[in-house]
Motif scaffolding. Structure first.
Motif, PDB file in Angstrom:
ATOM      1  N   THR A 249       0.522  -1.228  -0.182  1.00 49.20           N
ATOM      2  CA  THR A 249       0.056   0.138   0.048  1.00 49.20           C
ATOM      3  C   THR A 249       1.081   1.382  -0.012  1.00 49.20           C
ATOM      4  N   LEU A 250       2.209   1.067   0.791  1.00 47.93           N
ATOM      5  CA  LEU A 250       2.766   2.589   0.885  1.00 47.93           C
ATOM      6  C   LEU A 250       3.485   2.628  -0.803  1.00 47.93           C
ATOM      7  N   GLY A 251       3.691   1.178  -0.782  1.00 45.31           N
ATOM      8  CA  GLY A 251       4.699   1.363  -2.388  1.00 45.31           C
ATOM      9  C   GLY A 251       4.300   1.957  -3.654  1.00 45.31           C
ATOM     10  N   ARG A 252       1.739   1.816  -3.428  1.00 39.20           N
ATOM     11  CA  ARG A 252       1.331   2.346  -4.514  1.00 39.20           C
ATOM     12  C   ARG A 252       1.350   4.035  -4.664  1.00 39.20           C
ATOM     13  N   LEU A 253       0.803   4.815  -2.794  1.00 42.78           N
ATOM     14  CA  LEU A 253       1.068   6.059  -2.692  1.00 42.78           C
ATOM     15  C   LEU A 253       2.412   6.826  -2.720  1.00 42.78           C
ATOM     16  N   GLU A 254       3.377   5.847  -2.990  1.00 47.89           N
ATOM     17  CA  GLU A 254       5.562   6.243  -2.959  1.00 47.89           C
ATOM     18  C   GLU A 254       4.495   6.742  -4.579  1.00 47.89           C
ATOM     19  N   ALA A 255       4.338   5.979  -5.325  1.00 45.94           N
ATOM     20  CA  ALA A 255       4.365   5.967  -6.822  1.00 45.94           C
ATOM     21  C   ALA A 255       3.106   6.736  -7.291  1.00 45.94           C
ATOM     22  N   ARG A 256       2.263   6.902  -6.749  1.00 44.09           N
ATOM     23  CA  ARG A 256       1.125   7.946  -6.589  1.00 44.09           C
ATOM     24  C   ARG A 256       1.865   8.978  -6.936  1.00 44.09           C
ATOM     25  N   LEU A 257       2.784   9.356  -6.262  1.00 41.50           N
ATOM     26  CA  LEU A 257       3.295  11.270  -5.304  1.00 41.50           C
ATOM     27  C   LEU A 257       5.128  10.744  -6.046  1.00 41.50           C
ATOM     28  N   ASP A 258       5.548   9.992  -7.017  1.00 43.93           N
ATOM     29  CA  ASP A 258       6.077   9.784  -7.714  1.00 43.93           C
ATOM     30  C   ASP A 258       7.205   9.394  -6.592  1.00 43.93           C
ATOM     31  N   LEU A 259       7.869   9.186  -5.337  1.00 45.73           N
ATOM     32  CA  LEU A 259       8.714   9.165  -4.608  1.00 45.73           C
ATOM     33  C   LEU A 259       9.505   7.832  -4.998  1.00 45.73           C
ATOM     34  N   THR A 260       8.902   7.549  -5.797  1.00 42.11           N
ATOM     35  CA  THR A 260      10.241   6.042  -6.085  1.00 42.11           C
ATOM     36  C   THR A 260      10.877   6.583  -7.349  1.00 42.11           C
TER      37      THR A 260
END
Length: 182
Positions: free
Chosen positions: A162-173
């Motif tokens: 879930t955190l990975g999905r949020l990070e991807a959505r916020l372009d934090l990866t």
């Protein structure tokens, strides 16, 4: 695994002269989200609490949480640039530079010129920095194991997803491949 969803309850406050909690007058029909149920508030509160606990773990090493993460990031990817480090940490390059400068003054990190471009510098740990980074890494692993113990392996994995999905959505990866000059 069930596919249950938890709905967030939105409360529409009536148009009144006062609110029982704080005396404020809400806008007529304006929806409000109770503070304690907002995901942003809960994530921020959780992050502050975990960061504070982590700071306590690092205190005997005389490291701040920011210095510890810089040591770990450079240990994982030696030779990375300051810009790459700042991007990974989701901070501005000046904040990353202040932390790097402090670690360099402590003899834990060194920055070397990268080829012809004297503005670009490769970050590397000194021998002392490598030893300390290994110690910090072991402490971080203990912290992760404690979280998994509290949550259980399945819930921890779901939270990570879930955190990975949020990070991807916020372009934090960001890519962390060795040799990536970014």
């Amino acid at each position: 695994m069930s596919n249950s969803r938890t709905a967030t309850k939105v409360v529409v406050l009536p148009s009144t002269d006062s609110h029982p909690d704080n005396g404020a007058v809400p806008a007529p029909g304006r929806p409000t989200l109770p503070l304690e149920t907002g995901l942003g508030f809960r994530l921020a509160r959780l992050a502050r609490t975990l960061r504070s606990q982590w700071a306590g773990v690092l205190e005997p090493l005389e490291l701040t949480t920011a210095q510890a993460v810089v040591l770990r990031a450079v240990a994982i990817q030696p030779g990375r640039s300051l810009r790459s480090l700042a991007r990974t940490l989701a901070t501005d390059p000046m904040n990353a530079k202040r932390c790097v400068d402090h670690l360099e003054q402590q003899g834990l990190l060194r920055s070397e010129h990268r080829g012809e471009d004297r503005r670009s510098r490769a970050l590397r740990l000194t021998d002392s920095g490598q030893l300390l980074a290994a110690r910090v890494d072991a402490l971080a692993l203990e912290q992760e194991q404690r979280l998994e113990q509290w949550l259980g392996a399945e819930h921890r994995a779901r939270l990570a997803t879930t955190l990975g999905r949020l990070e991807a959505r916020l372009d934090l990866t960001t890519p962390t491949a060795p040799g990536d000059p970014r």
